[in-house]
Design an enzyme around this catalytic site. Structure first.
Site, PDB file in Angstrom:
ATOM      1  CG  ASP A   1     -21.512 -24.502  36.110  1.00  0.00           C
ATOM      2  OD1 ASP A   1     -20.975 -23.639  35.386  1.00  0.00           O
ATOM      3  OD2 ASP A   1     -21.235 -24.613  37.325  1.00  0.00           O
ATOM      4  CG  HIS A   2     -23.327 -21.076  36.783  1.00  0.00           C
ATOM      5  ND1 HIS A   2     -22.404 -20.094  37.039  1.00  0.00           N
ATOM      6  CD2 HIS A   2     -23.070 -22.067  37.676  1.00  0.00           C
ATOM      7  CE1 HIS A   2     -21.630 -20.458  38.046  1.00  0.00           C
ATOM      8  NE2 HIS A   2     -22.007 -21.653  38.452  1.00  0.00           N
TER       9      HIS A   2
ATOM     10  CG  HIS B   1     -15.329 -21.622  41.888  1.00  0.00           C
ATOM     11  ND1 HIS B   1     -15.019 -20.936  43.043  1.00  0.00           N
ATOM     12  CD2 HIS B   1     -16.654 -21.917  41.963  1.00  0.00           C
ATOM     13  CE1 HIS B   1     -16.115 -20.811  43.775  1.00  0.00           C
ATOM     14  NE2 HIS B   1     -17.116 -21.397  43.147  1.00  0.00           N
TER      15      HIS B   1
ATOM     16  CB  SER C   1     -22.870 -25.752  40.006  1.00  0.00           C
ATOM     17  OG  SER C   1     -21.760 -24.899  39.861  1.00  0.00           O
TER      18      SER C   1
ATOM     19  CD  GLU D   1     -18.059 -23.379  38.706  1.00  0.00           C
ATOM     20  OE1 GLU D   1     -18.643 -22.297  38.946  1.00  0.00           O
ATOM     21  OE2 GLU D   1     -18.497 -24.485  39.068  1.00  0.00           O
TER      22      GLU D   1
END
Length: 672
Positions: free
Chosen positions: A522-523, A470, A352, A312
């Site tokens: 994911d990014h 996150h 994501s 993440e």
């Protein structure tokens, strides 16, 4: 009796002439019940001007502060604030039209008016805080991310509750709300509005005018008129957050043919076939509509296990191997030095689901929602099916609740078995927040799944997706030297710590020597920048680690997430039929290097140092990017790049819409 019954000053009935009628008609707009709306709109415009100023201060280093620029921000902003205000008051306008005078002016109704005016002001003040927090996280006004989050209230509200002192904030908002309310309630306009008579004829006429404004704006105004600068921050500041929220909701699913510049479909499909063709592949059909090709990789087929870990929000800029000196990622840095490390690698999107889509389907980010979230996404030509057809155990392992963003359904219907938070026992969950179990617990369950496959005599392909990096950045105490809930650095360092523990345990497993580990983000952690698609905010790591089978190397070829699947299959020497749009990075020629980046509206094609961006409502823009300085400067379009960008995106949309990217003809949704 005067013809303008909304005017309470009866002494004026003795005036005569056209001037008296004009004066009383003008004043009637400001002293009947509708003057409350005027007062509220004034408050709304003032609050939004304050919001815009606060956000400008928050991003002062990124904003262009020329006199013309700032004037455009506030001028265009005021225009969209006004439009939004009239949208906002539609229910009240209807109420004001329908409620008879005897009810509206009744003593029991007056407290209701006061209450709703106060609630409206409180909501406006709440909006300031909400926009501040959203801007702090994403560097943008409300957009498609906010729309998606509205669907998953449990996770979003939980994240807010765990990240911020919500109750003190809500209580604190009573102070500015009360001050604004009391100032307005004590005004003559407010008092007269509650007592002035207003007959149905006047209510209908005034209400009709108020309702026609949003109708006209709905038909003739859209977000494309917000562009005031080449600086994306200036453009975002000129927007109205509430307006953008509903605009994003309306445009959450964009049809390429409707919203973007297109060319002859056959010509674009033909060009796409040329760009995905390789020396080791052959198309199985002469039809330009079919991109299926037989890929032949030399050498004996390998049956390595695959542990694909998607991390993440792991931006390249957080890692030491990319130059970060904070020491946040010692474990990932060591893996990069001991494996194939790709240092010119880009995420396809800012969510994501975009990264997951690219990694499993090897497709460019089509306009609108990710395929992960679209209906009818079953039976796609996916990485999961390719492994499953070769007898692999294929598992999607996620630490959160997989209904979020439709992930469980997507993976469960595209070749994977699903393992998420609900499948973990109480003993397996030592720590969790609203997004999921901590990465340490997730990796332990991933090891358990790998052990089960190994014991059953089956190779495995585990797709693991982490959550700890996150907001609210909480994780088990005592694992790292950064306190919880202190920011992104803690999330990054804890995830890296968990990766280190994961690899330490994996090295003791009997399947370790036969396993290829893939670490990819994911990014990025943030997507805000001065340009519409800031490339430095799309740079992420890709590490392929298998010390018994892969020689360490640093690879600087330009590539993106859609290239991971073909590269993995090439390392395994597999022969297979492919509908992927990605390429094997290892055999890319210099003129074949390119990357794809995008949002749900803007579609980017990076070739060399030039980024071509396709825009909704037609048109494009081009930038030159310097990877060393991270500067991105607007330049003229290059026709060849524009043609190739359109070819990729238009063709990908057409192929998906016509069912040509499904695994087998006849799968659910074929041709839908």
């Amino acid at each position: 009796m005067t013809d303008y019954p909304c005017v309470p000053n009866q002494s004026q009935r003795h005036d005569s002439g056209l001037f008296r009628r004009f004066r009383e008609g003008f004043r009637s707009l400001f002293i009947d019940r509708f003057s409350l709306l005027g007062l509220f709109v004034g408050v709304y415009l003032g609050v939004n001007a304050i919001t815009r100023t606060l956000l400008m201060i928050l991003s002062a280093s990124q904003v262009d502060f020329g006199l013309t620029q700032v004037g455009a921000i506030y001028g265009v902003g005021l225009f969209f604030d006004g439009i939004t205000a009239f949208y906002f008051i539609i229910p009240v306008v209807l109420y004001f039209i329908l409620v008879p005078d005897r009810v509206f002016r009744h003593r029991f109704h007056l407290p209701v008016v006061h209450l709703f005016f106060f609630v409206g002001v409180y909501v406006l003040c709440y909006g300031v805080v909400a926009e501040w927090l959203f801007w702090d996280e994403f560097g943008k006004r409300f957009n498609f991310i906010a729309v998606d989050y509205l669907v998953y209230t449990t996770e979003v509200i939980g994240n807010i509750m765990e990240s911020y002192p919500v109750y003190p904030l809500l209580a604190g908002l009573l102070v500015p709300s009360s001050l604004i309310y009391f100032f307005c309630a004590r005004s003559r306009v407010f008092r007269d509005a509650l007592t002035a008579p207003c007959h149905l004829k006047h209510r209908a006429a005034t209400g009709f005018m108020c309702l026609m404004i949003p109708v006209v704006c709905f038909l003739g105004v859209d977000s494309s008129r917000v562009r005031v600068s080449d600086n994306a921050f200036n453009n975002e500041l000129a927007k109205n957050g509430l307006y953008e929220l509903f605009a994003a909701f309306r445009n959450n699913d964009l049809d390429y043919a409707t919203f973007y510049d297109g060319r002859d479909t056959t010509a674009m499909l033909t060009r796409l076939r040329e760009m995905v063709a390789t020396d080791n592949s052959e198309f199985i059909s002469e039809s330009p509509e079919d991109i299926t090709r037989r890929v032949v990789n030399p050498g004996d087929e390998k049956r390595l296990n695959i542990m694909l870990v998607t991390i993440e929000s792991m931006s390249a800029e957080y890692m030491g191997i990319f130059g970060n000196g904070s020491g946040l990622t010692p474990n990932l840095d060591r893996l990069a030095q001991g494996g194939l490390f790709f240092d010119n690698f880009y995420a396809t999107g800012t969510r994501s689901v975009r990264g997951l889509e690219a990694l499993t389907l090897s497709t460019v980010p089509t306009a609108g929602r990710s395929i992960v979230k679209r209906p009818g996404n079953e039976g796609m030509f996916s990485l999961g099916y390719l492994f499953k057809e070769r007898g692999y155990d294929t598992k999607w392992v996620y630490g959160g609740y997989g209904y979020f963003d439709n992930m469980n359904y997507y993976y469960g219907n595209n070749g994977f078995s699903v393992v998420d938070r609900t499948d973990m026992s109480a003993g397996e969950k030592t720590f969790a927040n609203i997004w999921g179990v901590c990465d340490g617990d997730l990796f332990n369950r991933s090891l358990k799944e790998a052990d089960a496959s190994w014991a059953a005599g089956k190779p495995f392909m585990n797709f693991v997706f982490t959550t700890s990096n996150h907001r609210p950045y909480t994780y088990p105490e005592g694992k790292i030297d950064i306190p919880v809930k202190t920011g992104r650095a803690g999330g990054v360092k804890y995830t890296d710590y968990a990766v280190g523990e994961f690899m330490k345990a994996a090295r003791e497993k009997p399947w370790f020597d036969d396993t290829l580990f893939v670490f990819v983000a994911d990014h990025c952690g943030s997507s805000a920048g001065k340009t519409s698609l800031p490339l430095r905010k799309y740079e992420i790591p890709l590490i392929l680690y298998s010390p018994k089978t892969i020689e360490p190397a640093r690879i600087s070829k330009l590539c993106s997430q859609i290239d991971v699947a073909p590269t993995l299959l090439a390392l395994l020497n597999w022969d297979y039929d492919s509908k992927f749009l990605g390429r094997n990075i290892l055999t890319m020629k210099p003129d074949e290097e390119r990357a794809f980046v995008g949002t749900y509206q803007k579609l980017g094609y990076l070739k060399g140092d030039r980024l071509t961006v396709l825009l909704p409502k037609g048109g494009s823009e081009t930038y030159v990017y310097d990877r060393v300085t991270k500067k991105q400067v607007r330049t003229g379009v290059r026709d060849a790049d524009l043609t190739d960008a359109i070819s990729y995106y238009q063709s990908a949309s057409w192929l998906y819409k016509n069912g040509m990217t499904r695994r087998i003809k006849g799968e659910p949704g074929w041709g839908a």
